[in-house]
Design a protein around this motif. Structure first.
Motif, PDB file in Angstrom:
ATOM      1  N   GLY A 100     -43.149 -16.018  13.888  1.00  0.00           N
ATOM      2  CA  GLY A 100     -44.153 -16.070  12.829  1.00  0.00           C
ATOM      3  C   GLY A 100     -44.759 -14.731  12.462  1.00  0.00           C
ATOM      4  O   GLY A 100     -45.319 -14.576  11.384  1.00  0.00           O
ATOM      5  N   ASP A 101     -44.650 -13.735  13.343  1.00  0.00           N
ATOM      6  CA  ASP A 101     -45.178 -12.402  13.036  1.00  0.00           C
ATOM      7  C   ASP A 101     -44.283 -11.708  12.017  1.00  0.00           C
ATOM      8  O   ASP A 101     -43.071 -11.945  11.981  1.00  0.00           O
ATOM      9  CB  ASP A 101     -45.221 -11.522  14.291  1.00  0.00           C
ATOM     10  CG  ASP A 101     -46.402 -11.824  15.196  1.00  0.00           C
ATOM     11  OD1 ASP A 101     -47.220 -12.703  14.863  1.00  0.00           O
ATOM     12  OD2 ASP A 101     -46.489 -11.176  16.260  1.00  0.00           O
ATOM     13  N   GLU A 102     -44.889 -10.849  11.205  1.00  0.00           N
ATOM     14  CA  GLU A 102     -44.090 -10.000  10.332  1.00  0.00           C
ATOM     15  C   GLU A 102     -43.503  -8.890  11.181  1.00  0.00           C
ATOM     16  O   GLU A 102     -44.141  -8.416  12.117  1.00  0.00           O
ATOM     17  CB  GLU A 102     -44.950  -9.409   9.218  1.00  0.00           C
ATOM     18  CG  GLU A 102     -45.309 -10.422   8.159  1.00  0.00           C
ATOM     19  CD  GLU A 102     -45.995  -9.791   6.965  1.00  0.00           C
ATOM     20  OE1 GLU A 102     -45.780  -8.590   6.697  1.00  0.00           O
ATOM     21  OE2 GLU A 102     -46.743 -10.523   6.317  1.00  0.00           O
ATOM     22  N   GLY A 103     -42.293  -8.490  10.863  1.00  0.00           N
ATOM     23  CA  GLY A 103     -41.651  -7.468  11.664  1.00  0.00           C
ATOM     24  C   GLY A 103     -41.275  -6.249  10.851  1.00  0.00           C
ATOM     25  O   GLY A 103     -40.942  -6.359   9.681  1.00  0.00           O
ATOM     26  N   ASN A 104     -41.342  -5.094  11.484  1.00  0.00           N
ATOM     27  CA  ASN A 104     -40.842  -3.872  10.851  1.00  0.00           C
ATOM     28  C   ASN A 104     -39.968  -3.064  11.808  1.00  0.00           C
ATOM     29  O   ASN A 104     -39.605  -1.944  11.526  1.00  0.00           O
ATOM     30  CB  ASN A 104     -41.985  -3.017  10.302  1.00  0.00           C
ATOM     31  CG  ASN A 104     -42.919  -2.534  11.383  1.00  0.00           C
ATOM     32  OD1 ASN A 104     -42.739  -2.833  12.564  1.00  0.00           O
ATOM     33  ND2 ASN A 104     -43.932  -1.785  10.987  1.00  0.00           N
ATOM     34  N   THR A 105     -39.648  -3.685  12.966  1.00  0.00           N
ATOM     35  CA  THR A 105     -38.752  -3.044  13.927  1.00  0.00           C
ATOM     36  C   THR A 105     -37.772  -4.069  14.486  1.00  0.00           C
ATOM     37  O   THR A 105     -38.059  -5.267  14.517  1.00  0.00           O
ATOM     38  CB  THR A 105     -39.512  -2.449  15.134  1.00  0.00           C
ATOM     39  OG1 THR A 105     -40.227  -3.494  15.782  1.00  0.00           O
ATOM     40  CG2 THR A 105     -40.445  -1.341  14.733  1.00  0.00           C
ATOM     41  N   ALA A 131     -39.726  -9.763   6.244  1.00  0.00           N
ATOM     42  CA  ALA A 131     -39.112 -10.435   7.391  1.00  0.00           C
ATOM     43  C   ALA A 131     -40.178 -11.008   8.323  1.00  0.00           C
ATOM     44  O   ALA A 131     -41.110 -10.319   8.729  1.00  0.00           O
ATOM     45  CB  ALA A 131     -38.221  -9.474   8.159  1.00  0.00           C
ATOM     46  N   VAL A 132     -40.025 -12.291   8.632  1.00  0.00           N
ATOM     47  CA  VAL A 132     -40.909 -12.970   9.565  1.00  0.00           C
ATOM     48  C   VAL A 132     -40.064 -13.348  10.775  1.00  0.00           C
ATOM     49  O   VAL A 132     -38.941 -13.835  10.632  1.00  0.00           O
ATOM     50  CB  VAL A 132     -41.538 -14.234   8.910  1.00  0.00           C
ATOM     51  CG1 VAL A 132     -42.351 -15.017   9.915  1.00  0.00           C
ATOM     52  CG2 VAL A 132     -42.399 -13.831   7.719  1.00  0.00           C
ATOM     53  N   ARG A 133     -40.598 -13.108  11.956  1.00  0.00           N
ATOM     54  CA  ARG A 133     -39.864 -13.407  13.188  1.00  0.00           C
ATOM     55  C   ARG A 133     -39.569 -14.898  13.265  1.00  0.00           C
ATOM     56  O   ARG A 133     -40.460 -15.728  13.101  1.00  0.00           O
ATOM     57  CB  ARG A 133     -40.671 -12.984  14.421  1.00  0.00           C
ATOM     58  CG  ARG A 133     -41.123 -11.537  14.420  1.00  0.00           C
ATOM     59  CD  ARG A 133     -39.973 -10.594  14.595  1.00  0.00           C
ATOM     60  NE  ARG A 133     -40.478  -9.230  14.820  1.00  0.00           N
ATOM     61  CZ  ARG A 133     -39.765  -8.155  14.641  1.00  0.00           C
ATOM     62  NH1 ARG A 133     -38.521  -8.239  14.239  1.00  0.00           N
ATOM     63  NH2 ARG A 133     -40.272  -6.975  14.862  1.00  0.00           N
ATOM     64  N   THR A 134     -38.317 -15.244  13.526  1.00  0.00           N
ATOM     65  CA  THR A 134     -37.895 -16.654  13.573  1.00  0.00           C
ATOM     66  C   THR A 134     -37.919 -17.214  14.988  1.00  0.00           C
ATOM     67  O   THR A 134     -37.653 -18.401  15.178  1.00  0.00           O
ATOM     68  CB  THR A 134     -36.478 -16.814  12.994  1.00  0.00           C
ATOM     69  OG1 THR A 134     -35.581 -15.996  13.740  1.00  0.00           O
ATOM     70  CG2 THR A 134     -36.450 -16.434  11.513  1.00  0.00           C
ATOM     71  N   ALA A 135     -38.218 -16.367  15.961  1.00  0.00           N
ATOM     72  CA  ALA A 135     -38.244 -16.813  17.359  1.00  0.00           C
ATOM     73  C   ALA A 135     -39.175 -15.911  18.155  1.00  0.00           C
ATOM     74  O   ALA A 135     -39.490 -14.799  17.743  1.00  0.00           O
ATOM     75  CB  ALA A 135     -36.839 -16.771  17.963  1.00  0.00           C
ATOM     76  N   THR A 136     -39.599 -16.434  19.286  1.00  0.00           N
ATOM     77  CA  THR A 136     -40.347 -15.631  20.257  1.00  0.00           C
ATOM     78  C   THR A 136     -39.366 -15.221  21.342  1.00  0.00           C
ATOM     79  O   THR A 136     -38.531 -16.019  21.761  1.00  0.00           O
ATOM     80  CB  THR A 136     -41.498 -16.469  20.874  1.00  0.00           C
ATOM     81  OG1 THR A 136     -42.446 -16.757  19.840  1.00  0.00           O
ATOM     82  CG2 THR A 136     -42.191 -15.715  21.999  1.00  0.00           C
ATOM     83  N   VAL A 137     -39.456 -13.971  21.766  1.00  0.00           N
ATOM     84  CA  VAL A 137     -38.638 -13.488  22.872  1.00  0.00           C
ATOM     85  C   VAL A 137     -39.598 -12.950  23.931  1.00  0.00           C
ATOM     86  O   VAL A 137     -40.446 -12.106  23.622  1.00  0.00           O
ATOM     87  CB  VAL A 137     -37.648 -12.386  22.437  1.00  0.00           C
ATOM     88  CG1 VAL A 137     -36.827 -11.899  23.618  1.00  0.00           C
ATOM     89  CG2 VAL A 137     -36.739 -12.890  21.318  1.00  0.00           C
ATOM     90  N   ARG A 138     -39.466 -13.472  25.160  1.00  0.00           N
ATOM     91  CA  ARG A 138     -40.310 -13.046  26.277  1.00  0.00           C
ATOM     92  C   ARG A 138     -39.443 -12.379  27.349  1.00  0.00           C
ATOM     93  O   ARG A 138     -38.346 -12.844  27.630  1.00  0.00           O
ATOM     94  CB  ARG A 138     -41.011 -14.240  26.918  1.00  0.00           C
ATOM     95  CG  ARG A 138     -42.021 -14.875  26.040  1.00  0.00           C
ATOM     96  CD  ARG A 138     -42.805 -15.971  26.781  1.00  0.00           C
ATOM     97  NE  ARG A 138     -43.512 -16.783  25.831  1.00  0.00           N
ATOM     98  CZ  ARG A 138     -44.612 -16.425  25.192  1.00  0.00           C
ATOM     99  NH1 ARG A 138     -45.135 -15.240  25.428  1.00  0.00           N
ATOM    100  NH2 ARG A 138     -45.189 -17.215  24.324  1.00  0.00           N
ATOM    101  N   ALA A 139     -39.993 -11.353  27.951  1.00  0.00           N
ATOM    102  CA  ALA A 139     -39.289 -10.641  29.018  1.00  0.00           C
ATOM    103  C   ALA A 139     -39.188 -11.516  30.264  1.00  0.00           C
ATOM    104  O   ALA A 139     -40.113 -12.237  30.608  1.00  0.00           O
ATOM    105  CB  ALA A 139     -40.027  -9.351  29.362  1.00  0.00           C
ATOM    106  N   VAL A 140     -38.023 -11.459  30.905  1.00  0.00           N
ATOM    107  CA  VAL A 140     -37.817 -12.081  32.214  1.00  0.00           C
ATOM    108  C   VAL A 140     -37.659 -10.915  33.184  1.00  0.00           C
ATOM    109  O   VAL A 140     -36.659 -10.205  33.146  1.00  0.00           O
ATOM    110  CB  VAL A 140     -36.564 -12.980  32.224  1.00  0.00           C
ATOM    111  CG1 VAL A 140     -36.321 -13.531  33.622  1.00  0.00           C
ATOM    112  CG2 VAL A 140     -36.685 -14.099  31.207  1.00  0.00           C
TER     113      VAL A 140
END
Length: 160
Positions: free
Chosen positions: A64-69, A106-115
């Motif tokens: 849901g966040d806007e992305g620029n990277t 561009a809006v983030r389509t997923a959340t990615v969390r560090a493992v």
């Protein structure tokens, strides 16, 4: 990217070749991802990358966040979630958030969390757009990659 990200400051001094080795690392990672691209394009992109470290459970990208990277995972893995449901994982050499490289909305389509601890490189949209001005023939190839990834994301995001 997520809060609490530690970025290594670039220094004009080159003690023990550290900056050279970091740039070589950037180039090697980009060469894997953009394997059909010219070496000059990858070299140009490497100049615009920044290193980041993410801690266990830390959000690398948030749905849901806007992305620029875009983020290139150097070491470690991340869990991919859509709507709070785990849909996959990303590993070393993965490029995530790449839709932000060409699309301003561009809006983030997923959340990615560090493992565990994840080391990564952030690649800014501005650096890619600048590289595409110098290497315009790379645009079609990059757009084709993005379209394929978007189709895959739509399949992953479908309710089961």
């Amino acid at each position: 990217a997520g809060q609490g990200v530690e970025q290594e400051e670039e220094d004009d001094e080159d003690e023990d070749g550290l900056l050279d080795s970091q740039e070589e690392m950037f180039k090697a990672v980009l060469a894997m991802i953009f394997k059909d691209s010219s070496p000059g394009f990858c070299d140009f992109l490497a100049q615009g990358m920044e290193r980041a470290i993410y801690w266990d459970g830390q959000c690398i990208l948030k749905e849901g966040d806007e992305g620029n990277t875009a983020i290139v995972i150097q070491r470690g893995t991340g869990v991919v979630e859509v709507g709070g449901v785990r849909v996959g994982e990303v590993k070393e050499g993965s490029l995530i958030g790449e839709a932000a490289l060409l699309r301003e909305d561009a809006v983030r389509t997923a959340t990615v969390r560090a493992v565990g601890i994840v080391t990564a490189f952030a690649l800014a949209r501005e650096a890619v757009l600048e590289a595409l001005e110098v290497f315009p023939s790379e645009r079609d190839q990059l757009e084709a990659k993005l379209q394929l990834r978007e189709q895959a994301n739509k399949v992953l995001a479908r309710p089961k």
